[in-house]
Design a protein around this motif. Structure first.
Motif, PDB file in Angstrom:
ATOM      1  N   ALA A   1      17.434  17.357  18.918  1.00  0.00           N
ATOM      2  CA  ALA A   1      17.094  16.979  17.544  1.00  0.00           C
ATOM      3  C   ALA A   1      16.575  18.179  16.770  1.00  0.00           C
ATOM      4  CB  ALA A   1      16.057  15.855  17.553  1.00  0.00           C
ATOM      5  N   VAL A   2      15.694  18.953  17.377  1.00  0.00           N
ATOM      6  CA  VAL A   2      15.128  20.124  16.712  1.00  0.00           C
ATOM      7  C   VAL A   2      16.213  21.159  16.435  1.00  0.00           C
ATOM      8  CG1 VAL A   2      13.569  22.102  17.032  1.00  0.00           C
ATOM      9  CG2 VAL A   2      12.801  19.793  17.610  1.00  0.00           C
TER      10      VAL A   2
ATOM     11  N   THR B   1      16.742   9.488  15.097  1.00  0.00           N
ATOM     12  CA  THR B   1      17.044   8.568  16.191  1.00  0.00           C
ATOM     13  C   THR B   1      16.725   9.208  17.542  1.00  0.00           C
ATOM     14  OG1 THR B   1      19.380   9.232  16.196  1.00  0.00           O
ATOM     15  CG2 THR B   1      18.797   7.277  14.902  1.00  0.00           C
ATOM     16  N   LEU B   2      17.007  10.503  17.687  1.00  0.00           N
ATOM     17  CA  LEU B   2      16.688  11.181  18.940  1.00  0.00           C
ATOM     18  C   LEU B   2      15.181  11.306  19.142  1.00  0.00           C
ATOM     19  CD1 LEU B   2      19.413  13.967  19.063  1.00  0.00           C
ATOM     20  CD2 LEU B   2      19.328  11.849  20.384  1.00  0.00           C
ATOM     21  N   PHE B   3      14.448  11.653  18.085  1.00  0.00           N
ATOM     22  CA  PHE B   3      12.985  11.725  18.183  1.00  0.00           C
ATOM     23  C   PHE B   3      12.412  10.359  18.582  1.00  0.00           C
ATOM     24  CE2 PHE B   3      12.907  15.313  14.839  1.00  0.00           C
ATOM     25  CZ  PHE B   3      12.835  16.299  15.809  1.00  0.00           C
TER      26      PHE B   3
ATOM     27  N   MET C   1      13.870   7.823  20.141  1.00  0.00           N
ATOM     28  CA  MET C   1      14.185   7.472  21.526  1.00  0.00           C
ATOM     29  C   MET C   1      13.337   8.284  22.503  1.00  0.00           C
ATOM     30  SD  MET C   1      18.283   6.652  21.753  1.00  0.00           S
ATOM     31  CE  MET C   1      18.659   8.325  22.119  1.00  0.00           C
ATOM     32  N   ALA C   2      13.112   9.549  22.205  1.00  0.00           N
ATOM     33  CA  ALA C   2      12.286  10.382  23.076  1.00  0.00           C
ATOM     34  C   ALA C   2      10.867   9.834  23.166  1.00  0.00           C
ATOM     35  CB  ALA C   2      12.263  11.819  22.568  1.00  0.00           C
ATOM     36  N   LEU C   3      10.397   9.246  22.077  1.00  0.00           N
ATOM     37  CA  LEU C   3       9.037   8.709  22.056  1.00  0.00           C
ATOM     38  C   LEU C   3       8.957   7.263  22.526  1.00  0.00           C
ATOM     39  CD1 LEU C   3       7.802  10.327  18.737  1.00  0.00           C
ATOM     40  CD2 LEU C   3       7.278  11.026  21.091  1.00  0.00           C
ATOM     41  N   GLY C   4      10.077   6.711  23.000  1.00  0.00           N
ATOM     42  CA  GLY C   4      10.037   5.389  23.609  1.00  0.00           C
ATOM     43  C   GLY C   4      10.719   4.270  22.855  1.00  0.00           C
ATOM     44  N   ALA C   5      11.356   4.567  21.747  1.00  0.00           N
ATOM     45  CA  ALA C   5      12.077   3.530  21.001  1.00  0.00           C
ATOM     46  C   ALA C   5      13.250   3.033  21.849  1.00  0.00           C
ATOM     47  CB  ALA C   5      12.573   4.081  19.666  1.00  0.00           C
TER      48      ALA C   5
END
Length: 103
Positions: free
Chosen positions: A25-26, A64-66, A68-72
Motif C-alpha cells: 500500500a505504501v 483496502t490494504l491498510f 486488511m492489515a489492521l484486521g478488517a
C-alpha cells in the motif's frame, strides 16, 4: 510516514502477510499521490481526469490494504483491484493525452 509507522510500530504486531499488505500500500500510494498532485497543480485541464483516476485509485487500493492489515475483513481484498484498475486507466489516459499534439 505510513511506511515508517508500519516498519516500526506495527512490526511486532502484524504477521508477515499483513506487513506485506502494508508495504505494498505504501509503495503504491506515495509516488502516485505525488503525481496526482503534480497533475492537479499543472493547470492543464486535459490531464485532470488522469489525476483523479490515479489519486482516487491509489487511495482506494491503499486504503483496502491498510484496513486488511489492521484486521478488517479479508473480503475487502475483492475491492482492492478496483483501485488498481482506476490507476491503470489513469496511466493509460495520461499516456494518451501526452502522446497527442498540443494545440
Amino acid at each position: 510516514m505510513l511506511g515508517a509507522f508500519g516498519a516500526h510500530a506495527l512490526k511486532g504486531r502484524l504477521d508477515a502477510e499483513a506487513l506485506g499488505w502494508w508495504q505494498t500500500a505504501v509503495q503504491y500510494l506515495l509516488p502516485i499521490a505525488v503525481l496526482a498532485v503534480a497533475l492537479g497543480v499543472s493547470g492543464r485541464t486535459e490531464v485532470r481526469l488522469s489525476g483523479w483516476l490515479l489519486g482516487g485509485g491509489a487511495a482506494l487500493f491503499a486504503a483496502t490494504l491498510f484496513a486488511m492489515a489492521l484486521g478488517a475483513p479479508r473480503w475487502l481484498g475483492a475491492v482492492t483491484p478496483v483501485g488498481g484498475a482506476a490507476m491503470i486507466l489513469g496511466w493509460a489516459l495520461l499516456a494518451w493525452k501526452a502522446s497527442r499534439p498540443r494545440p
